[in-house]
Motif scaffolding. Structure first.
Motif, mmCIF file in Angstrom:
data_model
loop_
_atom_site.group_PDB
_atom_site.id
_atom_site.type_symbol
_atom_site.label_atom_id
_atom_site.label_comp_id
_atom_site.label_asym_id
_atom_site.label_seq_id
_atom_site.Cartn_x
_atom_site.Cartn_y
_atom_site.Cartn_z
ATOM 1 N N LEU A 55 0.846 -1.187 0.000
ATOM 2 C CA LEU A 55 0.000 0.000 0.000
ATOM 3 C C LEU A 55 0.882 1.237 0.000
ATOM 4 O O LEU A 55 1.859 1.312 0.747
ATOM 5 N N SER A 56 0.540 2.205 -0.837
ATOM 6 C CA SER A 56 1.302 3.453 -0.847
ATOM 7 C C SER A 56 0.340 4.611 -1.088
ATOM 8 O O SER A 56 -0.760 4.429 -1.613
ATOM 9 N N SER A 57 0.785 5.782 -0.687
ATOM 10 C CA SER A 57 -0.023 6.989 -0.855
ATOM 11 C C SER A 57 0.912 8.187 -0.804
ATOM 12 O O SER A 57 2.036 8.088 -0.304
ATOM 13 N N GLN A 72 -6.825 3.633 3.865
ATOM 14 C CA GLN A 72 -7.604 4.708 3.258
ATOM 15 C C GLN A 72 -8.117 5.678 4.327
ATOM 16 O O GLN A 72 -8.139 6.886 4.117
ATOM 17 N N ASP A 74 -9.018 8.348 -1.594
ATOM 18 C CA ASP A 74 -8.948 7.580 -2.837
ATOM 19 C C ASP A 74 -7.537 7.633 -3.432
ATOM 20 O O ASP A 74 -7.332 7.246 -4.569
ATOM 21 N N GLU A 75 -6.570 8.107 -2.643
ATOM 22 C CA GLU A 75 -5.196 8.235 -3.112
ATOM 23 C C GLU A 75 -4.299 7.065 -2.677
ATOM 24 O O GLU A 75 -3.088 7.152 -2.790
ATOM 25 N N VAL A 76 -4.888 5.985 -2.193
ATOM 26 C CA VAL A 76 -4.110 4.836 -1.749
ATOM 27 C C VAL A 76 -3.959 3.856 -2.918
ATOM 28 O O VAL A 76 -4.946 3.416 -3.491
ATOM 29 N N LEU A 77 -2.718 3.563 -3.252
ATOM 30 C CA LEU A 77 -2.422 2.615 -4.317
ATOM 31 C C LEU A 77 -2.261 1.238 -3.697
ATOM 32 O O LEU A 77 -1.509 1.062 -2.726
ATOM 33 N N VAL A 78 -2.978 0.246 -4.240
ATOM 34 C CA VAL A 78 -2.971 -1.117 -3.711
ATOM 35 C C VAL A 78 -2.362 -2.054 -4.742
ATOM 36 O O VAL A 78 -2.799 -2.084 -5.892
ATOM 37 N N GLU A 79 -1.342 -2.806 -4.331
ATOM 38 C CA GLU A 79 -0.713 -3.801 -5.196
ATOM 39 C C GLU A 79 -0.632 -5.117 -4.436
ATOM 40 O O GLU A 79 -0.235 -5.140 -3.285
#
Length: 85
Positions: A11-13, A51, A78-83
């Motif tokens: 998770l990144s933001s 989030q 809504d700025e959290v990137l999920v991989e």
């Protein structure tokens, strides 16, 4: 996050330039625990927790002096990137 089955969740933001970060770890763990109590599965609970804390930091409230608190009334970010791997 590394799960027991070796699945990885990254998770990144964006970094938020603020001093309103007091209690971020407590807030994150409480958000995850609340989601688990509602029956959300662990992976989704962690994503929602991230989030929540990202939104709480980004929409901080200014009270007191120094490091202020996060905003527990903020919306999920809504700025959290999920991989996942």
């Amino acid at each position: 996050v590394l799960f027991e089955n070796r699945e990885q969740l990254w998770l990144s933001s964006p970094r938020v330039n603020t001093e309103n970060t007091h209690g971020t770890g407590d807030t994150l763990s409480a958000a995850i625990a609340a989601e688990l109590a509602k029956g959300t599965d662990l992976k989704d609970a962690i994503i929602i927790g991230k989030q929540f804390i990202q939104g709480a930091i980004a929409d901080g409230i200014d009270v007191g002096h120094g490091h202020g608190p996060t905003n527990h009334w903020a919306d999920l970010s809504d700025e959290v990137l999920v991989e996942s791997e």
